[in-house]
Design an enzyme around this catalytic site. Structure first.
Site, short mmCIF file in Angstrom:
data_model
loop_
_atom_site.label_atom_id
_atom_site.label_comp_id
_atom_site.label_asym_id
_atom_site.label_seq_id
_atom_site.Cartn_x
_atom_site.Cartn_y
_atom_site.Cartn_z
N GLU A 139 35.75 20.87 -2.82
CA GLU A 139 35.48 19.47 -2.68
C GLU A 139 34.08 19.31 -1.85
O GLU A 139 33.91 20.41 -0.09
CB GLU A 139 36.58 19.03 -1.21
CG GLU A 139 36.47 18.24 -1.25
CD GLU A 139 37.30 16.86 -0.32
OE1 GLU A 139 38.82 16.57 -0.21
OE2 GLU A 139 36.44 16.21 0.68
N HIS A 148 49.86 13.56 -5.52
CA HIS A 148 51.47 14.66 -4.30
C HIS A 148 53.11 14.10 -4.35
O HIS A 148 53.09 12.85 -5.15
CB HIS A 148 51.37 14.49 -2.25
CG HIS A 148 49.42 15.39 -2.50
ND1 HIS A 148 48.56 13.88 -2.35
CD2 HIS A 148 49.15 15.93 -1.77
CE1 HIS A 148 47.67 14.47 -1.61
NE2 HIS A 148 47.79 15.37 -1.14
N ASP A 152 36.97 18.37 -6.13
CA ASP A 152 37.27 17.33 -5.86
C ASP A 152 35.47 16.58 -4.79
O ASP A 152 34.62 17.30 -4.18
CB ASP A 152 38.05 17.77 -4.12
CG ASP A 152 39.35 17.43 -4.48
OD1 ASP A 152 39.38 17.28 -5.63
OD2 ASP A 152 40.42 17.85 -3.57
N LYS A 197 38.94 23.96 3.76
CA LYS A 197 38.59 22.73 4.64
C LYS A 197 38.05 23.34 5.81
O LYS A 197 39.54 24.10 6.51
CB LYS A 197 39.24 21.32 4.83
CG LYS A 197 38.84 20.67 5.50
CD LYS A 197 39.84 18.86 5.54
CE LYS A 197 39.21 17.92 6.28
NZ LYS A 197 40.93 16.50 6.04
N HIS A 252 34.28 18.72 2.13
CA HIS A 252 35.17 19.69 3.01
C HIS A 252 33.85 21.33 3.41
O HIS A 252 33.04 21.46 4.08
CB HIS A 252 35.55 20.46 2.38
CG HIS A 252 36.96 19.81 2.10
ND1 HIS A 252 38.27 19.84 1.79
CD2 HIS A 252 37.70 18.45 2.89
CE1 HIS A 252 39.01 18.59 2.15
NE2 HIS A 252 38.74 17.62 2.91
N GLU A 278 41.95 24.79 -1.91
CA GLU A 278 40.92 24.34 -1.35
C GLU A 278 41.32 23.78 -0.01
O GLU A 278 41.60 24.22 0.68
CB GLU A 278 41.41 22.78 -1.67
CG GLU A 278 41.19 21.68 -0.96
CD GLU A 278 40.74 19.78 -1.20
OE1 GLU A 278 41.61 19.81 -2.51
OE2 GLU A 278 40.41 19.38 -0.94
N ASP A 302 37.51 12.92 -4.99
CA ASP A 302 38.57 12.37 -3.61
C ASP A 302 38.52 12.34 -2.18
O ASP A 302 37.51 12.52 -1.74
CB ASP A 302 38.79 13.83 -3.38
CG ASP A 302 40.50 14.05 -2.64
OD1 ASP A 302 40.48 13.00 -2.32
OD2 ASP A 302 40.50 15.30 -2.04
N ASP A 309 35.20 11.50 3.33
CA ASP A 309 35.46 10.73 2.21
C ASP A 309 35.06 9.56 1.27
O ASP A 309 35.93 8.93 1.48
CB ASP A 309 37.48 10.77 2.36
CG ASP A 309 37.71 11.35 2.41
OD1 ASP A 309 37.28 12.67 1.81
OD2 ASP A 309 39.23 12.54 2.25
N ASP A 361 36.30 14.02 8.50
CA ASP A 361 36.34 13.62 7.09
C ASP A 361 35.94 12.93 6.39
O ASP A 361 36.96 11.67 6.53
CB ASP A 361 37.77 13.95 7.22
CG ASP A 361 38.53 14.72 5.74
OD1 ASP A 361 37.40 14.27 5.36
OD2 ASP A 361 39.50 14.91 5.57
C1 GLT Z 1 44.09 15.10 1.55
C2 GLT Z 1 42.95 15.91 1.67
C3 GLT Z 1 42.15 16.06 0.21
C4 GLT Z 1 42.95 17.05 -0.77
C5 GLT Z 1 44.65 16.58 -0.76
C6 GLT Z 1 45.17 17.96 -1.92
S1 GLT Z 1 45.41 15.57 0.62
O1 GLT Z 1 43.81 13.91 1.09
O2 GLT Z 1 42.03 14.90 2.40
O3 GLT Z 1 41.04 16.96 0.96
O4 GLT Z 1 42.26 17.34 -1.31
O5 GLT Z 1 46.47 17.93 -1.11
MN MN Z 2 40.19 17.19 -1.73
MN MN Z 3 38.70 15.60 2.32
#
Ligand code: GLT
Ligand code: MN
Ligand code: MN
Length: 403
Positions: free
Chosen positions: A220, A57, A248, A186, A223, A184, A290, A260, A258
């Site tokens: 992603e 970013h 992602d 979510k 997501h 993207e 990601d 990740d 979330d």
């Molecule tokens: C953030 C988010 C991600 C996105 C990123 C891109 S930023 O961490 O959780 O899923 O891909 O803006």
């Molecule tokens: Mn992402």
């Molecule tokens: Mn995420």
């Protein structure tokens, strides 16, 4: 010397965001547990673990209030770190979610000054990315959503986002940047509800844009899982539409916040089908992880996390090749897809086709009897994934490795 068959190479196009390996382990209930690491040092970490690319970013690299002289110095240093490490800047984005100004959204906010500022910030992020050589521009609408729908009509948000993306496409063209813009989705978090909650929603939206060819998606894993969906189905739809510009990769238990997690950490079977799909179709855009290391990790643990993402991908890629070469699995696939000579053609409408179809007499009972041995097929998949079946060299019975 023994070479690691799961070592990452540039052709895999594995990338990490500065915010992923730079994640400090902050969460809503606890403060940072890892010290800040400078962008140049994060690039060195990526070089060390064997990643191909870095994503960022604007404000992961350049502080939001940096002077232009300071910005230029930072960019020079960052470019040098990338060149030294042989790491490319593959994707850029604008942070339109962290600063308080974006608390009501950015490109869809009610205040026209917020929308204009968000657009200006995005143009500058595009300039930055172009300077660094990035070819993918991601838009994740982190704050584009609501806690209460009393605040605006949701279709106004759709119109505002369309206007903004059309504007960005024109800027891309006018400057010859050659970006492919990837949207993207979510479903929620940080907002109560996000607009465009799934990849499918964005795929429909893209068809309404002025430069639809320039815009695709960045699905992603986590997501789609947050929304309770099958990531491979979302990815496949995007691929089939020619819109899988970026991906992602991470992981997430369905129904949780979330998370990740490291790729394949929570749902290795789902990750297998996703990797198998990407490899089967020949996906050749960046593979971005990601995700971030567990909050319990230190700086060394962040390297373990990054190496783990790539290693799991490559193990699953190898498993997919074995699956494709497994004679018993292939025999089942051949059987379930076996042709039915004489059945009317339904792939294309024509007067003669419809005539033949309406005249045909189906033996429903007989047709319904075809065996569909999906239990066996799935168990063979599980045997392969759990390491008791070799795949490639297998005959009709599972080959067990000596203990
Ligand atoms: C953030 C988010 C991600 C996105 C990123 C891109 S930023 O961490 O959780 O899923 O891909 O803006
Ligand atoms: Mn992402
Ligand atoms: Mn995420």
């Amino acid at each position: 010397m023994h070479s690691d068959p799961y070592a990452p190479h540039p052709e895999h196009k594995f990338s990490f965001g500065l915010w992923t390996v730079g994640n400090r382990g902050r969460d809503p209930f606890g403060d940072a547990v890892r010290p800040p690491v400078k962008p140049g040092d994060l690039v060195r970490l990526l070089g060390e673990v064997g990643a191909w690319g870095v994503n960022l970013h604007d404000n992961d690299l350049v502080p939001i209030d940096a002077s232009s002289a300071y910005r230029n110095q930072i960019v020079r240093d960052f470019k040098k770190a990338c060149t030294d490490q042989g790491v490319v800047t593959s994707m850029v984005s604008a942070n339109l979610f962290f600063d308080p100004v974006f608390r009501d959204g950015a490109l869809t906010a009610n205040d026209p000054a917020v929308r204009a500022y968000a657009l200006q910030k995005t143009l500058r992020a595009m300039d930055l990315g172009a300077e660094l050589g990035a070819k993918t521009y991601v838009i994740w609408g982190g704050r584009e959503g609501t806690e209460t729908d009393a605040c605006r009509r949701p279709d106004d948000a759709v119109v505002r986002l369309r206007d903004a993306v059309n504007y960005l496409c024109e800027y891309n063209l006018a400057n010859g940047y050659g970006y492919r813009i990837a949207l993207e989705a979510k479903p929620n978090e940080p907002r109560g509800d996000a607009y465009f909650p799934t990849t499918g929603a964005y795929l429909a939206f893209i068809t309404t844009l002025a430069h639809a060819d320039m815009v695709g998606v960045n699905p992603e894993v986590a997501h789609e899982h947050m929304a309770g969906l099958n990531i491979t189905h979302a990815v496949a739809q995007a691929w089939e539409a020619g819109k899988l510009f970026h991906i992602d990769l991470n992981d997430q238990v369905i129904g949780r916040y979330d998370q990740d997690f490291r790729f394949a950490a929570a749902n290795p079977k789902a990750a297998f089908f996703l990797v198998k799909f990407l490899e089967d179709v020949g996906y050749n855009n960046p593979r971005h992880f990601d995700a971030h290391a567990y909050r319990t990790e230190d700086h060394e643990g962040v390297k373990d996390f990054a190496r783990g993402c790539m290693r799991s991908y490559l193990i699953l890629k190898d498993k997919a090749a074995r699956w494709n070469a497994d004679p018993e699995i292939q025999a089942i696939l051949t059987e379930i897809e076996r042709d039915r000579p004489g059945v009317p053609i339904v792939e294309k409408y024509s007067e003669s086709h419809v005539k033949a179809l309406l005249a045909y007499s189906f033996d429903r009972i007989e047709i319904g009897k075809r065996r569909l041995p999906y239990e066996r097929l799935d168990q063979l998949t599980i045997d392969l994934l759990l390491g008791v079946r070799d795949g490639r060299a297998a005959g009709t019975t599972p080959t067990r490795k000596a203990p």
